[in-house]
Design an enzyme around this catalytic site. Structure first.
Site, PDB file in Angstrom:
ATOM      1  N   GLY A  33       0.827  -1.204   0.000  1.00  0.00           N
ATOM      2  CA  GLY A  33       0.000   0.000   0.000  1.00  0.00           C
ATOM      3  C   GLY A  33       0.856   1.246   0.000  1.00  0.00           C
ATOM      4  N   ASN A  34       0.224   2.395   0.205  1.00  0.00           N
ATOM      5  CA  ASN A  34       0.960   3.657   0.281  1.00  0.00           C
ATOM      6  C   ASN A  34       0.309   4.562   1.317  1.00  0.00           C
ATOM      7  OD1 ASN A  34      -1.011   5.536  -1.130  1.00  0.00           O
ATOM      8  ND2 ASN A  34      -0.721   4.000  -2.733  1.00  0.00           N
ATOM      9  N   ARG A  35       0.889   5.725   1.538  1.00  0.00           N
ATOM     10  CA  ARG A  35       0.480   6.579   2.670  1.00  0.00           C
ATOM     11  C   ARG A  35      -0.722   7.463   2.379  1.00  0.00           C
ATOM     12  NH1 ARG A  35       4.243   6.179   6.594  1.00  0.00           N
ATOM     13  NH2 ARG A  35       6.374   5.643   5.982  1.00  0.00           N
ATOM     14  N   SER A  36      -1.347   7.315   1.236  1.00  0.00           N
ATOM     15  CA  SER A  36      -2.502   8.165   0.933  1.00  0.00           C
ATOM     16  C   SER A  36      -3.635   7.923   1.918  1.00  0.00           C
ATOM     17  CB  SER A  36      -2.994   7.880  -0.489  1.00  0.00           C
ATOM     18  OG  SER A  36      -4.247   8.510  -0.681  1.00  0.00           O
ATOM     19  N   ALA A  98      -4.194   7.479  -5.167  1.00  0.00           N
ATOM     20  CA  ALA A  98      -2.764   7.176  -5.251  1.00  0.00           C
ATOM     21  C   ALA A  98      -2.642   5.731  -5.732  1.00  0.00           C
ATOM     22  CB  ALA A  98      -2.102   7.366  -3.893  1.00  0.00           C
TER      23      ALA A  98
END
Ligand code: CTP
Ligand code: CA
Length: 220
Positions: A33-36, A98
């Site tokens: 995943g990512n920090r969005s 994102a």
């Protein structure tokens, strides 16, 4: 004069907003995943709804926003399929999600077990399609808005994205800066359009960024 009169300048407009970071499965219990946080996309959707638009929000994050059509997705593949089905009949696409640039080539059917003899574990990734670029290349009359998340060379990188993604507008933000980008309630945006000087907006709340964007859209 009617009390609580609210102008509805986006009445009749079909708007697609995407929000949140995609989650690319590794196995049944893990993902990349990512920090969005999804906050910028949710704000775009909320303000569009308040201005009277018919909003489809395609999101990886949960929301209790009412008065719009919420479609939950996880992966870039699911996100792209949902956008492609709504895009032909839409007027505006706001691509705030994102999207993971890469996903695991293979998704394990069972939970991957760690191995006593191996200290290094490798996951092979393959590129996801560029959803914005793919969808915008099928544009008829839709107005397409992309974001650019940068940590350096903001203008230069965002100009490149504007040129090669077929977007009408890129909203660029420096995600390494304090008070902007991921997981905060504020953002500092530079708006880029073809053949126009970039326009830098002050640091403001994501809801105010959304208000300013829709105001720009209505008066462009
Ligand atoms: N985007 C997309 N599909 C992808 C990657 C990005 O639709 N596979 C969209 C994002 O939703 C955003 C815009 O493209 O609106 C720019 O995303 P960003 O990550 O900033 O740019 P990339 O083109 O992925 O380039 P890089 O990450 O290398 O900076
Ligand atoms: Ca990217």
């Amino acid at each position: 004069i009617e009390k609580n009169f609210q102008p509805r300048p986006l009445l009749g407009k079909k708007v697609i907003v995407t929000a949140g970071g995609t989650k690319e499965a590794i196995d049944p219990v893990r993902f990349i995943g990512n920090r969005s946080s999804g906050k910028m996309g949710l704000a775009m959707a909320k303000v569009a709804r308040d201005l009277g638009a018919d909003v489809t929000l395609i999101t990886t994050v949960d929301t209790d926003l009412g008065g719009l059509n919420v479609v939950k997705v996880q992966t870039a593949t699911e996100l792209m399929a949902q956008i492609q089905s709504a895009f032909p009949k839409s007027d505006v696409l706001v691509m705030a999600a994102a999207v993971a640039d890469f996903k695991p080539i293979n998704v394990a059917d069972q939970k991957i077990k760690k191995n006593d003899d191996e200290d290094i574990f490798t996951i092979k990734l393959t590129k996801n399609p560029d959803i914005l670029k793919t969808v915008a290349s099928t544009k008829t009359n839709q107005f397409v808005v992309g974001f650019a998340a940068e940590t350096q060379h903001l203008l230069e990188n965002a100009e490149k994205k504007l040129a090669n993604k077929n977007a009408d507008v890129i909203l660029a933000n420096n995600v390494a800066q304090n008070g902007a980008g991921f997981n905060v309630d504020t953002n500092r945006i530079t708006l880029l359009q073809k053949n126009q000087q970039p326009e830098t907006w002050p640091l403001m709340s994501k809801v105010d960024v959304a208000r300013k964007f829709w105001d720009f859209y209505l008066h462009r």
